[in-house]
Design an enzyme around this catalytic site. Structure first.
Site, PDB file in Angstrom:
ATOM      1  N   THR A 169       0.814  -1.218   0.000  1.00 29.95           N
ATOM      2  CA  THR A 169       0.000   0.000   0.000  1.00 29.95           C
ATOM      3  C   THR A 169       0.849   1.270   0.000  1.00 29.95           C
ATOM      4  O   THR A 169       0.349   2.355  -0.281  1.00 29.95           O
ATOM      5  CB  THR A 169      -0.903   0.059   1.252  1.00 29.95           C
ATOM      6  OG1 THR A 169      -0.059   0.028   2.407  1.00 29.95           O
ATOM      7  CG2 THR A 169      -1.855  -1.119   1.295  1.00 29.95           C
ATOM      8  N   CYS A 206       2.398   2.998   9.530  1.00 29.41           N
ATOM      9  CA  CYS A 206       1.461   3.135  10.655  1.00 29.41           C
ATOM     10  C   CYS A 206       2.172   3.054  11.998  1.00 29.41           C
ATOM     11  O   CYS A 206       3.261   2.503  12.113  1.00 29.41           O
ATOM     12  CB  CYS A 206       0.458   1.983  10.640  1.00 29.41           C
ATOM     13  SG  CYS A 206      -0.771   2.097   9.352  1.00 29.41           S
ATOM     14  N   CYS A 252      -2.195   1.091  15.310  1.00 29.59           N
ATOM     15  CA  CYS A 252      -3.199   1.481  14.301  1.00 29.59           C
ATOM     16  C   CYS A 252      -4.353   0.472  14.250  1.00 29.59           C
ATOM     17  O   CYS A 252      -4.136  -0.737  14.262  1.00 29.59           O
ATOM     18  CB  CYS A 252      -2.546   1.572  12.925  1.00 29.59           C
ATOM     19  SG  CYS A 252      -3.726   2.039  11.642  1.00 29.59           S
ATOM     20  N   ARG A 293      -6.725  -3.008   9.435  1.00 31.22           N
ATOM     21  CA  ARG A 293      -6.542  -4.440   9.281  1.00 31.22           C
ATOM     22  C   ARG A 293      -5.046  -4.762   9.126  1.00 31.22           C
ATOM     23  O   ARG A 293      -4.316  -3.979   8.510  1.00 31.22           O
ATOM     24  CB  ARG A 293      -7.293  -4.910   8.021  1.00 31.22           C
ATOM     25  CG  ARG A 293      -7.853  -6.302   8.104  1.00 31.22           C
ATOM     26  CD  ARG A 293      -8.936  -6.472   7.033  1.00 31.22           C
ATOM     27  NE  ARG A 293      -8.357  -6.365   5.678  1.00 31.22           N
ATOM     28  CZ  ARG A 293      -7.925  -7.416   4.987  1.00 31.22           C
ATOM     29  NH1 ARG A 293      -8.036  -8.629   5.476  1.00 31.22           N
ATOM     30  NH2 ARG A 293      -7.427  -7.260   3.783  1.00 31.22           N
ATOM     31  N   ARG A 310       4.087   6.773   2.797  1.00 35.88           N
ATOM     32  CA  ARG A 310       3.185   7.861   3.202  1.00 35.88           C
ATOM     33  C   ARG A 310       2.566   7.534   4.554  1.00 35.88           C
ATOM     34  O   ARG A 310       2.322   6.367   4.861  1.00 35.88           O
ATOM     35  CB  ARG A 310       2.032   8.002   2.197  1.00 35.88           C
ATOM     36  CG  ARG A 310       2.430   8.363   0.783  1.00 35.88           C
ATOM     37  CD  ARG A 310       1.172   8.585  -0.068  1.00 35.88           C
ATOM     38  NE  ARG A 310       0.183   7.513   0.077  1.00 35.88           N
ATOM     39  CZ  ARG A 310       0.228   6.350  -0.562  1.00 35.88           C
ATOM     40  NH1 ARG A 310       1.231   6.084  -1.381  1.00 35.88           N
ATOM     41  NH2 ARG A 310      -0.706   5.443  -0.384  1.00 35.88           N
ATOM     42  N   CYS A 322      -0.215   6.949   7.359  1.00 34.82           N
ATOM     43  CA  CYS A 322      -1.581   6.434   7.362  1.00 34.82           C
ATOM     44  C   CYS A 322      -2.539   7.540   7.822  1.00 34.82           C
ATOM     45  O   CYS A 322      -2.223   8.302   8.722  1.00 34.82           O
ATOM     46  CB  CYS A 322      -1.642   5.249   8.314  1.00 34.82           C
ATOM     47  SG  CYS A 322      -3.285   4.745   8.799  1.00 34.82           S
TER      48      CYS A 322
HETATM   49 ZN   LIG Z   1      -2.426   3.450  10.489  1.00 34.36          ZN
END
Ligand SMILES: [Zn+2]
Length: 362
Positions: free
Chosen positions: A38, A42, A46, A49, A71, A73
């Site tokens: 993705t 995180c 977090c 999932r 990037r 989250c």
């Molecule tokens: Zn996150």
């Protein structure tokens, strides 16, 4: 390297993954995890999932994850700790990465500085302090990484070089050996057919794993159990064939065991397969020149490699060392005399230093 949690220092990535699965909020601020599929990173807590373990890598902080191109989250907002200066360096890295991806001409240092609203000299200072290399050297490292990826994917060498923005193959070959650590053709052959022999053994510092590629020793790790050491090796060299060692491997294993039991005791020259950026290799080379029994601070090490403002980048390079004891990152301690972290457990670092201090050096 900045972790002060003894549990995390023991089995770093295995333990970090456990904390992520548990959504343990106490681990927030100690590290972040990034998901390759993705492109997002995180906090450990977090609520999103959980991704597959194979797609996850860990970074010591948000800053390092952003530098690697991830990037933040939107749900757990892990980027809160990033300062404006950090942000400027990140923007520059991202601008260079984008330009290379789109095969555009790289922006000049003056252009990059104008884009982040700083003078060129201030930006250069911030950048070198954060990464230990100049903007130019960083752009070169990105290019050679692009070449490595293209070579590993099996593109023809000329295509890989031109795709990375080198104007000619001649210019690339001049740089290739120092950047890749080996000639490009050999690198390509390795990416496709690399074979790693490895074995584990019991030592007085716990389980030892030694792995060897066709070039030399490519991993030395210490841990509590052989299965998790083997799993980490598998993750580190995902595309390689891992095989049971041949007969003469035993001799190498014995040499490394001797290194653990009597670090620096007798000088053994192991053939090493060192993989890292040009900056990391400079740091690792300087580590190998520290006399056994002596310790050094990160800032002194930064001075020794001629990059006095890059103590932070030096600490990161020490933390990225995959060759325990052979590259003696255990000889680096904090200015206040505390031991700092150690990939293979801070207690093992303490014991190694103790063993070296009692050596009879003549
Ligand atoms: Zn996150």
């Amino acid at each position: 390297m900045t972790s002060t949690n003894p549990i995390i220092e023991r089995e770093p990535d295995t333990e970090r993954w456990r904390l992520v699965l548990a959504r343990d909020a106490r681990a927030d601020g100690q590290f972040v995890y990034a998901v390759q599929t993705t492109g997002v990173y995180c906090r450990p807590s977090c609520p999103a999932r959980r991704p597959k373990r194979a797609n996850v890598s860990f970074y010591i902080n948000a800053y390092s994850a952003e530098l690697a191109g991830y990037r933040p989250c939107k749900r757990c907002c892990p980027a809160a700790a990033i300062t404006r200066d950090d942000q400027a360096v990140i923007s520059v890295c991202q601008a260079l990465q984008r330009a290379l991806e789109r095969l555009q001409r790289l922006p000049s240092a003056a252009q990059l500085a104008a884009d982040v609203g700083l003078s060129a000299s201030r930006l250069q200072r911030l950048f070198t302090a954060a990464l230990g290399i100049t903007i130019n050297q960083y752009a070169q490292a990105l290019r050679s990484r692009q070449v490595q990826q293209a070579l590993a994917a099996g593109s023809a060498i000329t295509d890989a070089i031109l795709a990375a923005g080198y104007s000619s193959t001649g210019h690339f070959y001049q740089k290739a050996t120092s950047e890749l650590g080996m000639p490009a053709r050999r690198y390509q052959r390795q990416g496709q057919t690399m074979t790693i022999e490895y074995a584990t053994a019991q030592t007085t510092l716990g389980q030892l794993l030694v792995a060897r590629s066709e070039v030399g020793v490519c991993a030395i790790a210490l841990g509590d159990n052989p299965q998790s050491l083997a799993a980490e090796l598998k993750q580190q060299f995902a595309n390689a064939h891992r095989v049971e060692p041949s007969g003469e491997f035993e001799q190498l294993l014995q040499q490394v065991i001797a290194l653990v039991e009597q670090p620096g005791g007798r000088s053994v020259t192991l053939p090493l397969d060192i993989r890292g950026t040009a900056f990391q290799r400079r740091v690792w080379q300087a580590l190998q020149q520290i006399t056994p029994g002596q310790t050094i601070h990160y800032s002194e090490l930064a001075q020794r490699i001629g990059a006095p403002n890059s103590a932070r980048a030096v600490a990161n390079a020490c933390g990225a060392n995959k060759l325990a004891i052979a590259i003696p990152c255990h000889r680096v301690v904090r200015q206040d005399g505390s031991l700092s972290g150690y990939r293979w457990g801070v207690e093992r670092k303490r014991e190694l230093l103790k063993r070296e201090a009692y050596l009879d050096l003549d």
